[in-house]
Design a protein around this motif. Structure first.
Motif, PDB file in Angstrom:
ATOM      1  N   UNK A  15       0.267  -5.386   2.250  1.00 55.69           N
ATOM      2  CA  UNK A  15      -0.932  -5.028   1.504  1.00 55.69           C
ATOM      3  C   UNK A  15      -0.731  -3.777   0.658  1.00 55.69           C
ATOM      4  N   UNK A  16       0.012  -2.808   1.186  1.00 56.44           N
ATOM      5  CA  UNK A  16       0.205  -1.560   0.447  1.00 56.44           C
ATOM      6  C   UNK A  16       1.051  -1.768  -0.805  1.00 56.44           C
ATOM      7  N   UNK A  17       2.100  -2.597  -0.691  1.00 55.74           N
ATOM      8  CA  UNK A  17       2.921  -2.883  -1.867  1.00 55.74           C
ATOM      9  C   UNK A  17       2.098  -3.598  -2.933  1.00 55.74           C
ATOM     10  N   UNK A  18       1.243  -4.535  -2.499  1.00 53.42           N
ATOM     11  CA  UNK A  18       0.380  -5.241  -3.447  1.00 53.42           C
ATOM     12  C   UNK A  18      -0.604  -4.277  -4.096  1.00 53.42           C
ATOM     13  N   UNK A  19      -1.168  -3.390  -3.293  1.00 58.60           N
ATOM     14  CA  UNK A  19      -2.129  -2.420  -3.829  1.00 58.60           C
ATOM     15  C   UNK A  19      -1.467  -1.513  -4.868  1.00 58.60           C
ATOM     16  N   UNK A  20      -0.255  -1.056  -4.601  1.00 61.98           N
ATOM     17  CA  UNK A  20       0.456  -0.200  -5.551  1.00 61.98           C
ATOM     18  C   UNK A  20       0.782  -0.953  -6.832  1.00 61.98           C
ATOM     19  N   UNK A  21       1.167  -2.230  -6.682  1.00 61.83           N
ATOM     20  CA  UNK A  21       1.500  -3.031  -7.857  1.00 61.83           C
ATOM     21  C   UNK A  21       0.264  -3.246  -8.732  1.00 61.83           C
ATOM     22  N   UNK A  62      -7.868  -5.216  -8.679  1.00 62.73           N
ATOM     23  CA  UNK A  62      -8.300  -4.102  -7.834  1.00 62.73           C
ATOM     24  C   UNK A  62      -9.433  -4.496  -6.895  1.00 62.73           C
ATOM     25  N   UNK A  63     -10.351  -5.318  -7.370  1.00 68.20           N
ATOM     26  CA  UNK A  63     -11.478  -5.712  -6.540  1.00 68.20           C
ATOM     27  C   UNK A  63     -11.036  -6.582  -5.366  1.00 68.20           C
ATOM     28  N   UNK A  64     -10.189  -7.564  -5.620  1.00 65.21           N
ATOM     29  CA  UNK A  64      -9.762  -8.462  -4.549  1.00 65.21           C
ATOM     30  C   UNK A  64      -8.819  -7.771  -3.573  1.00 65.21           C
ATOM     31  N   UNK A  65      -7.998  -6.828  -4.041  1.00 62.28           N
ATOM     32  CA  UNK A  65      -7.108  -6.086  -3.145  1.00 62.28           C
ATOM     33  C   UNK A  65      -7.917  -5.211  -2.200  1.00 62.28           C
ATOM     34  N   UNK A  66      -8.947  -4.550  -2.729  1.00 61.06           N
ATOM     35  CA  UNK A  66      -9.770  -3.670  -1.895  1.00 61.06           C
ATOM     36  C   UNK A  66     -10.510  -4.445  -0.807  1.00 61.06           C
ATOM     37  N   UNK A  67     -10.716  -5.732  -1.026  1.00 63.48           N
ATOM     38  CA  UNK A  67     -11.450  -6.535  -0.046  1.00 63.48           C
ATOM     39  C   UNK A  67     -10.586  -7.140   1.046  1.00 63.48           C
ATOM     40  N   UNK A  68      -9.285  -6.879   1.032  1.00 63.10           N
ATOM     41  CA  UNK A  68      -8.392  -7.476   2.020  1.00 63.10           C
ATOM     42  C   UNK A  68      -8.539  -6.804   3.383  1.00 63.10           C
ATOM     43  N   UNK A  69      -8.480  -7.611   4.432  1.00 62.68           N
ATOM     44  CA  UNK A  69      -8.537  -7.108   5.800  1.00 62.68           C
ATOM     45  C   UNK A  69      -7.300  -6.256   6.078  1.00 62.68           C
TER      46      UNK A  69
END
Length: 311
Positions: A5-11, A97-104
């Motif tokens: 999740x963190x790598x996806x968030x940074x990307x 950004x919206x969908x990443x922030x909603x990830x468990x």
């Protein structure tokens, strides 16, 4: 393997819209396992699902994808120029950004067929939350389930000289290592540090030892023999899963004598490994890094660490 999740968030933070392509299922032979993933954006990508034609085609398709999620089947064989002979199911999803922030933050389960959550998935989630049993990445009854990746090993690298930099370059891409990198000041570090590496500059690095997890692994390779010695002393007082010291047999003989004079028993001192790496590879920083990386990552070493944790 898990959902990074963190790598996806940074990307997403860097590139905006990012497409994640993950191997959801395989039949027969495959170049990568279920859960292997890559991230794709307009003019680049990171990670790998196995390379070759399949990866190239999947990346090109991802860049032109318009639907939020897509499940596709790929036969590996002559048509793709790969000799695995199996079949791979890929799940391709668009994130912003919206969908990443909603990830468990523990398990990411989502429908790939617009169906309600089946009992099989509910059971997996209940086991994870009630018993701490993390599920393997899997496509089950129209749902993709992936545990959120969390590094399994804390690695503290003491020293940002040539060997320290080479070690970080070699080890930082590995998903199971959370790397903390320490030296005496910001100027000791390179201008660009790999993502996921925590940099800790400190005028007196030995004061940071007490903040390290007691199950962390340490590689001591600073510019100063005196600093190396005091780090070894502090580590022996603090505890660790593994501690490796760069140096010759002569250096280690001298250190053993000095550590004994500081009150450490021979059995305790033996917990530090020195020299580290494979001397036969030579003294070039990259070759030292390759030898040290192989030493701490080899299956036998990982089995030892598992025994330490279960003891």
């Amino acid at each position: 393997m898990g959902f990074d999740r963190e790598a996806l968030r940074e990307a997403v933070k860097t590139h905006g819209k990012v497409v994640r392509v993950v191997i959801a299922a395989i039949k027969g032979s495959s170049p990568r396992e279920v859960g292997a993933a890559m991230l794709v954006w307009k003019d680049g990508q990171s990670g790998t699902i196995g390379g070759g034609t399949m990866e190239f085609q999947a990346a090109e398709a991802a860049r032109s994808q318009t639907t939020a999620a897509r499940l596709t089947q790929h036969a590996l064989g002559p048509d793709l120029g790969q000799c695995c002979g199996g079949a791979v199911t890929l799940l391709t999803e668009i994130y912003d950004r919206e969908t990443v922030d909603g990830l468990d933050d523990t398990i990411i389960a989502r429908s790939v067929s617009d169906g309600d959550m089946p009992l099989s998935v509910k059971r997996l989630l209940a086991q994870a939350r009630g018993q701490g049993v993390q599920p393997e990445p899997q496509l089950i009854d129209g749902w993709m389930v992936e545990p959120v990746h969390k590094p399994a090993r804390d690695l503290w690298i003491w020293g940002a000289g040539h060997v320290g930099r080479a070690l970080v370059d070699v080890l930082s891409p590995l998903p199971d290592l959370a790397i903390t990198w320490i030296d005496t000041g910001f100027e000791r570090f390179p201008d660009s540090v790999p993502e996921g590496v925590t940099v800790l500059p400190a005028a007196n690095p030995t004061e940071l030892v007490r903040h390290a997890p007691r199950d962390a692994e340490h590689l001591v390779l600073t510019y100063s023999h005196n600093l190396d010695l005091e780090l070894c002393n502090r580590l022996l007082l603090h505890d660790f899963r593994f501690a490796g010291l760069i140096g010759s047999a002569t250096k280690w003989a001298r250190f053993r004598s000095r550590l004994a004079a500081l009150g450490h028993s021979p059995e305790r001192i033996k917990r530090i490994t020195c020299p580290i790496g494979d001397p036969s590879l030579g003294k070039h920083p990259q070759m030292i890094a390759v030898g040290v990386a192989a030493q701490i990552l080899r299956p036998a070493r990982q089995n030892e660490l598992k025994k330490d944790l279960s003891a």
